[in-house]
Design an enzyme around this catalytic site. Structure first.
Site, PDB file in Angstrom:
ATOM      1  N   GLU A   1       0.932  -1.084  -0.060  1.00  0.00           N
ATOM      2  CA  GLU A   1       0.169  -0.093   0.040  1.00  0.00           C
ATOM      3  C   GLU A   1       0.802   1.347   0.045  1.00  0.00           C
ATOM      4  OE1 GLU A   1      -2.977  -0.392  -0.474  1.00  0.00           O
ATOM      5  OE2 GLU A   1      -3.448  -2.283   0.383  1.00  0.00           O
TER       6      GLU A   1
ATOM      7  N   CYS B   1      -2.265   8.542   2.893  1.00  0.00           N
ATOM      8  CA  CYS B   1      -2.020   8.285   1.595  1.00  0.00           C
ATOM      9  C   CYS B   1      -3.488   8.405   0.493  1.00  0.00           C
ATOM     10  CB  CYS B   1      -1.809   6.695   1.400  1.00  0.00           C
ATOM     11  SG  CYS B   1      -0.278   6.368   2.479  1.00  0.00           S
TER      12      CYS B   1
HETATM   13  C1  SIN Z   1      -3.131   5.346   4.721  1.00  0.00           C
HETATM   14  O1  SIN Z   1      -2.797   6.489   4.817  1.00  0.00           O
HETATM   15  O2  SIN Z   1      -2.567   4.599   3.994  1.00  0.00           O
HETATM   16  C2  SIN Z   1      -4.454   4.604   5.069  1.00  0.00           C
HETATM   17  C3  SIN Z   1      -5.702   5.548   5.185  1.00  0.00           C
HETATM   18  C4  SIN Z   1      -6.887   4.767   5.154  1.00  0.00           C
HETATM   19  O3  SIN Z   1      -6.858   3.641   5.832  1.00  0.00           O
HETATM   20  O4  SIN Z   1      -8.080   5.498   5.051  1.00  0.00           O
END
Ligand code: SIN
Length: 483
Positions: free
Chosen positions: A255, A289
């Site tokens: 991820e 992210c």
């Molecule tokens: C992330 O920032 O990788 C996770 C964000 C989320 O699970 O909504």
């Protein structure tokens, strides 16, 4: 930490094979809001990482041979305990990571939901039968756990990123070694304490804390006894780890980074779009992210949108996340805040206009004001980089074709959002966007039942949902002859 109602949740040792391990040296955990040292945690390294892998390997047979119902029951206990201690866990999270307490409480519930979801899904690991090409044969497919899983998780979601991976792994029958970010190990250790109380056997869930990211990462990604490696973090680090996993041909889930476009078409409900953009952009001070990275607005509604959006941003309060009413906490470090400031400065020099914010905040060294830039184009540093901070660059576009082209003009493909009330457009744009997740008239898309993951250089594999479990299972084909 003296305000915790259960002091036993404040742990400062790695958790390996059901015991707490001290080390010769300690690493300091600091509160990013105040700069204060809040814990000195044993600084484990390569030796402890190897010990944790060995423990997970030894526990694998016992855990994978438990019935799905037995595993589900223990995981359900873990979920119940996580929710019972939601307030304490949220406090630990805010103190080490900075996000406002109500957001931290939300993260604890979000993380726990993965343990709950996968505890239920454990009972639904179905195989298959397939018509064979000859009458004397039968084709049967069974699914089995991959084995020992190693994970590296980031500081922006210190609880939920571990829960999302460990929930799927444990439900599938795998054992787990977590290496949380050294900035935020306390949430992971509190989860380990509750896993133990839930009755999860020794060796099934291990947490090694240490600041030797490279050394520990190398062991976790290259060790022959680790069957699957899962990482959440930057694309640059993900590429190195994928390379290291190649030496033993591990199953990987990545991820990685994002550069989410948030598109507002002229047929959109503009007020709803403003609300969605605020939620998507300013969650965790923009350190997510899937956060909106670029706001693309159709040129005939850009003035209306910008005015309403600016109004909404002025209501966001910056400060220490433990204070009631704060909506934007600190950045994780001064270095991170400086990087955001640099992107803003460089983009202003390149022609962007500052509408709001644009400075460090008086709340402290690591705080940055919520910021709005207009007259941005896709080539400016603020649009071509993952900002990871509370800045909203607004880009205008002429038509649907240009919006999709601008949105896809990036190596990333994690999340995208758009607002429109036109059903034809909703289908065309959903299909045209090269992203793993699309929010249609919605700024918050993450939940345990949905497949989280990206395309292009945002990674591979999916977390959460029924698809998330498959990432921790091997398919085995049985060919039965002589029937
Ligand atoms: C992330 O920032 O990788 C996770 C964000 C989320 O699970 O909504």
């Amino acid at each position: 930490m003296d305000k915790l109602s259960d002091q036993q949740l404040f742990k400062q040792f790695s958790y390996i094979n059901g015991s707490w391990h001290s080390s010769e040296t300690q690493l300091e955990v600091t509160n990013p809001a105040t700069g204060e040292c809040i814990a000195r945690v044993s600084n484990s390294g390569i030796t402890e990482t190897n010990m944790a892998i060995k423990a997970a390997k030894n526990a694998f047979k016992m855990w994978s041979e438990k019935s799905a119902n037995e595993r589900a029951k223990l995981m359900r206990n873990w979920f119940d305990l996580l929710m019972q201690h939601q307030d304490d866990l949220a406090r630990i999270l805010t103190l080490e990571q900075g996000k406002p307490l109500n957001e931290a409480k939300g993260e604890i519930a979000y993380g726990a939901a993965f343990i709950e979801w996968f505890s239920e899904e454990a009972k639904r690991v179905y195989g298959d039968t397939i018509p064979a090409p000859a009458n004397d044969k039968r084709i049967v497919v069974i699914k089995q756990p991959v084995g020992v899983v190693a994970s590296i998780t980031p500081w922006n979601f210190p609880n939920a990123m571990i829960a999302r991976k460990a929930g799927a792994a444990l439900a599938a029958g795998c054992t787990f070694v977590a290496r949380p970010a050294s900035e935020t190990p306390l949430s992971a250790l509190a989860m380990a304490e509750l896993a133990e109380r839930a009755g999860i056997p020794a060796g099934v869930f291990n947490v090694v804390v240490g600041d030797d990211a490279k050394g520990m990462g190398k062991v976790l990604s290259e060790h022959p006894d680790v069957a699957k490696f899962t990482f959440t973090g930057s694309t640059a680090v993900g590429k190195i780890l994928i390379g290291q996993c190649a030496s033993t041909v591990k199953k990987v889930s990545m991820e990685l980074g994002g550069n989410a476009p948030f598109i507002v078409f002229d047929d959109a409900d503009i007020d709803a779009a403003v609300t969605g953009a605020i939620a998507s952009k300013y969650r965790n001070a923009g350190q997510t992210c899937v956060c909106t990275n670029r706001i693309l607005v159709q040129q005939n509604v850009v003035t209306e949108f910008t005015e309403k959006y600016t109004q909404a941003v002025t209501k966001l309060n910056v400060g220490d996340g433990t204070i009631e009413g704060i909506s934007i906490g600190p950045m994780i470090s001064k270095k991170a805040a400086k990087q955001v400031d640099k992107l803003v400065d460089e983009s202003i020099k390149a022609g962007a206009k500052l509408v709001y914010g644009g400075k460090f905040d008086s709340a402290g060294d690591n705080f940055y004001q919520p910021t709005i830039l207009t007259h941005v184009n896709n080539d400016m540093p603020i649009a071509s980089n993952e900002i990871f901070g509370p800045v909203s660059p607004i880009i205008s576009f002429a038509d649907e074709h240009q919006a999709i082209q601008l949105a896809n003009d990036t190596e990333y493909g994690l999340a995208a959002y758009f607002y429109s009330r036109d059903i034809g457009r909703i289908w065309r744009v959903s299909e045209g966007l090269e992203y793993g997740m699309i929010g249609v008239n919605e700024g918050l898309i993450s939940n345990a039942a949905a497949p989280f993951g990206g395309v292009k250089q945002s990674g591979n594999g999916r977390e959460g949902s029924k698809y998330g479990l498959d990432d921790y299972l091997e398919i085995k084909y049985l060919c039965m002859g002589g029937i």
